[in-house]
Scaffold this motif. Sequence first.
Motif, PDB file in Angstrom:
ATOM      1  N   GLN A 104      41.509  49.398  43.458  1.00 34.61           N
ATOM      2  CA  GLN A 104      41.952  48.625  42.294  1.00 34.61           C
ATOM      3  C   GLN A 104      42.632  49.538  41.279  1.00 34.61           C
ATOM      4  OE1 GLN A 104      39.168  47.106  39.332  1.00 34.61           O
ATOM      5  NE2 GLN A 104      37.454  48.174  40.306  1.00 34.61           N
ATOM      6  N   VAL A 132      40.012  40.314  39.640  1.00 37.88           N
ATOM      7  CA  VAL A 132      39.408  39.441  40.661  1.00 37.88           C
ATOM      8  C   VAL A 132      39.184  40.234  41.947  1.00 37.88           C
ATOM      9  CG1 VAL A 132      39.748  37.398  42.087  1.00 37.88           C
ATOM     10  CG2 VAL A 132      40.401  37.347  39.675  1.00 37.88           C
ATOM     11  N   TYR A 133      40.214  40.969  42.347  1.00 38.66           N
ATOM     12  CA  TYR A 133      40.104  41.805  43.540  1.00 38.66           C
ATOM     13  C   TYR A 133      38.987  42.835  43.378  1.00 38.66           C
ATOM     14  CZ  TYR A 133      41.303  45.615  46.754  1.00 38.66           C
ATOM     15  OH  TYR A 133      41.244  46.609  47.693  1.00 38.66           O
ATOM     16  N   ALA A 147      30.762  42.739  37.063  1.00 33.65           N
ATOM     17  CA  ALA A 147      30.302  42.329  38.390  1.00 33.65           C
ATOM     18  C   ALA A 147      28.874  42.815  38.627  1.00 33.65           C
ATOM     19  CB  ALA A 147      31.238  42.884  39.461  1.00 33.65           C
ATOM     20  N   GLY A 201      35.816  37.492  40.533  1.00 34.26           N
ATOM     21  CA  GLY A 201      35.714  38.117  41.846  1.00 34.26           C
ATOM     22  C   GLY A 201      34.283  38.230  42.321  1.00 34.26           C
ATOM     23  N   LEU A 236      33.130  34.886  43.531  1.00 33.53           N
ATOM     24  CA  LEU A 236      33.668  34.618  44.868  1.00 33.53           C
ATOM     25  C   LEU A 236      32.830  35.310  45.936  1.00 33.53           C
ATOM     26  CD1 LEU A 236      37.535  34.900  44.331  1.00 33.53           C
ATOM     27  CD2 LEU A 236      36.239  32.839  44.908  1.00 33.53           C
ATOM     28  N   LEU A 237      32.458  36.562  45.693  1.00 34.51           N
ATOM     29  CA  LEU A 237      31.667  37.302  46.665  1.00 34.51           C
ATOM     30  C   LEU A 237      30.329  36.614  46.927  1.00 34.51           C
ATOM     31  CD1 LEU A 237      31.236  39.894  48.389  1.00 34.51           C
ATOM     32  CD2 LEU A 237      30.160  40.897  46.368  1.00 34.51           C
ATOM     33  N   GLY A 283      36.316  42.759  41.394  1.00 38.04           N
ATOM     34  CA  GLY A 283      34.998  42.155  41.383  1.00 38.04           C
ATOM     35  C   GLY A 283      34.544  41.732  42.764  1.00 38.04           C
ATOM     36  N   TYR A 284      35.503  41.392  43.623  1.00 43.48           N
ATOM     37  CA  TYR A 284      35.167  40.961  44.982  1.00 43.48           C
ATOM     38  C   TYR A 284      34.891  42.148  45.894  1.00 43.48           C
ATOM     39  CZ  TYR A 284      35.407  38.400  49.389  1.00 43.48           C
ATOM     40  OH  TYR A 284      35.112  37.863  50.617  1.00 43.48           O
ATOM     41  N   GLY A 312      38.517  38.587  35.210  1.00 39.98           N
ATOM     42  CA  GLY A 312      38.803  38.764  36.624  1.00 39.98           C
ATOM     43  C   GLY A 312      37.622  39.323  37.398  1.00 39.98           C
ATOM     44  N   THR A 365      44.034  41.806  39.466  1.00 36.44           N
ATOM     45  CA  THR A 365      43.411  43.035  39.941  1.00 36.44           C
ATOM     46  C   THR A 365      41.912  43.024  39.659  1.00 36.44           C
ATOM     47  OG1 THR A 365      45.465  44.228  39.521  1.00 36.44           O
ATOM     48  CG2 THR A 365      43.488  45.547  39.790  1.00 36.44           C
TER      49      THR A 365
END
Length: 253
Positions: A159, A150-151, A193, A88, A91-92, A153-154, A84, A148
Amino acid sequence: MDVVEAVAIGAAGVAAGGMNAVVGSGTLITFPTLLAFGYPPVLANVSNNIGLVPGVLSAAYGYRRELRGQRRRLIRFGAASLIGGLAGALLLLNLPDAAFRAIVPVLILTACVLVLLQPRLNRWMKNRPNSGSRTDGGVPMWLGVLGTGVYGGYFGAAQGVLLMGMFGAVLRDDLQRLNAAKNVLASLVNGVAAVLFIAVADVDWAVAALIAAGSTAGGLIGARLGRKLPPNAMRGVIVTVGVTASALLIARS
């Protein structure tokens, strides 16, 4: 960077490290601090993430006694957190900066709401029936930890609150043991990340170093003394700076 800015960022790192050890949401201290000094949002987020990694590691070390007997749980959920966190972070780096500016105020305000609701969550977790079972929630819980991650890492603010909410809803274990597991999973998310950000993203290394030094000290302090701090005061600070950060981002968009 002048002396006042350096001291402010380092102090924010100490506060964030302590908060992450006890309640999570340390990003809601450091990220707004960087915005206030004029750092671009994505650069601030990347540098902040890297800087907070030593802090979450020191918090996990501070809770090492509570980690005993949780190896199987940590391996299982750790895999979800790593996947995750990497997703994330990707995605960022791949979504436009404008998307980050639009999404993050919503994430911050949501995190503030979670922080405000945490006292009720903690009371419910302490008062729930404890059957003695320590099952790990099956596939739904694993997917929840993945989401969580993913959230985290973004962006990552709160979290830890999300993880503790899920743990409290499903797992039957001591609250401090669950908090210790939360610190390890958050360190995995931030760590994977950070590795990606170091490899491919722009990083302000002076900022990252100041936050790293501060959050490391704060993580150790939080693990030992954080339970003695007035929780309502801490939550008030988190919500105040979170709302301020949201206002800054909306004003700049």
